[in-house]
Design a protein around this motif. Structure first.
Motif, short mmCIF file in Angstrom:
data_model
loop_
_atom_site.label_atom_id
_atom_site.label_comp_id
_atom_site.label_asym_id
_atom_site.label_seq_id
_atom_site.Cartn_x
_atom_site.Cartn_y
_atom_site.Cartn_z
N SER A 57 0.87 -1.18 0.00
CA SER A 57 0.00 0.00 0.00
C SER A 57 0.90 1.22 0.00
O SER A 57 1.70 1.42 0.92
CB SER A 57 -0.89 -0.02 1.25
N LYS A 59 -15.44 -12.89 -1.54
CA LYS A 59 -14.81 -11.75 -0.85
C LYS A 59 -13.64 -12.25 -0.03
O LYS A 59 -13.66 -13.36 0.50
CB LYS A 59 -15.81 -11.08 0.09
N VAL A 81 -11.09 -5.72 7.42
CA VAL A 81 -11.12 -5.32 6.01
C VAL A 81 -11.76 -6.43 5.17
O VAL A 81 -11.48 -7.61 5.38
CB VAL A 81 -9.68 -5.05 5.51
N ARG A 115 -12.21 -7.21 0.99
CA ARG A 115 -11.90 -6.79 -0.38
C ARG A 115 -12.72 -7.65 -1.34
O ARG A 115 -12.76 -8.88 -1.19
CB ARG A 115 -10.41 -6.94 -0.68
N GLN A 162 -12.83 -1.94 -1.14
CA GLN A 162 -12.26 -2.29 0.16
C GLN A 162 -13.16 -1.68 1.23
O GLN A 162 -13.21 -0.46 1.38
CB GLN A 162 -10.83 -1.77 0.28
N GLN A 201 -13.87 -1.18 5.11
CA GLN A 201 -13.12 -1.18 6.36
C GLN A 201 -14.09 -0.88 7.49
O GLN A 201 -14.87 0.06 7.40
CB GLN A 201 -12.04 -0.09 6.34
N LYS A 226 -15.73 2.84 2.86
CA LYS A 226 -15.38 2.12 1.64
C LYS A 226 -14.35 2.92 0.86
O LYS A 226 -14.44 4.14 0.78
CB LYS A 226 -16.61 1.88 0.76
#
Length: 138
Positions: free
Chosen positions: A55, A93, A107, A109, A118, A120, A132
């Motif tokens: 990230s 997912k 989380v 995804r 994503q 959270q 999101k």
């Protein structure tokens, strides 16, 4: 076989409820504004159930894990703190739960209309705050 393929480079295109989420994390106004202005990029290398996620945003953070196996990772906001996470497939997912602290960030995804969404969540029950982050493939 993994139910979805997240492999690739993904650039943030939209945030939903990010400020409230960051506020629930205890971040101050200046840090929240800086985070909201950033356009992070996720570089995901996926080989079946094995992931390497880099990230790149305000900070760069790398996570390596295998779905179905708990792993320990640093807290991106506090490098001295670690947590144990459990990545699992939940249908189509990828869910990553924080096992060390159920009130911490979880989380999910998934792919929706070709975009990486994503979701959270911090907290639980009535006090849960959900954000999101939507990424498009570069």
């Amino acid at each position: 076989m993994a139910p979805i393929d997240l492999d690739g480079t993904w650039k943030l295109v939209k945030n939903e409820n990010l400020d409230a989420f960051l506020k629930a994390m205890g971040l101050n106004f200046a840090v929240r504004k800086m985070a909201a202005a950033a356009t992070p990029v996720l570089e995901i290398t996926q080989k079946g159930d094995v992931f390497k996620v880099i990230s790149k945003g305000v900070k760069t953070h790398e996570s390596n894990y295998t779905v179905g196996q708990e792993f320990t990772d640093k807290n991106p906001l506090n490098e001295k703190e670690t947590s144990t996470y459990s990545p699992v497939w939940d249908g189509d997912k990828l869910r990553i739960d924080n096992k060390s602290n159920p009130e911490a960030i979880h989380v999910v995804r998934e792919l929706i209309d070709g975009q990486l969404v994503q979701t959270q969540t911090i907290g639980s029950g009535d006090k849960a705050v959900v954000s999101k982050r939507i990424f498009a493939k570069k």
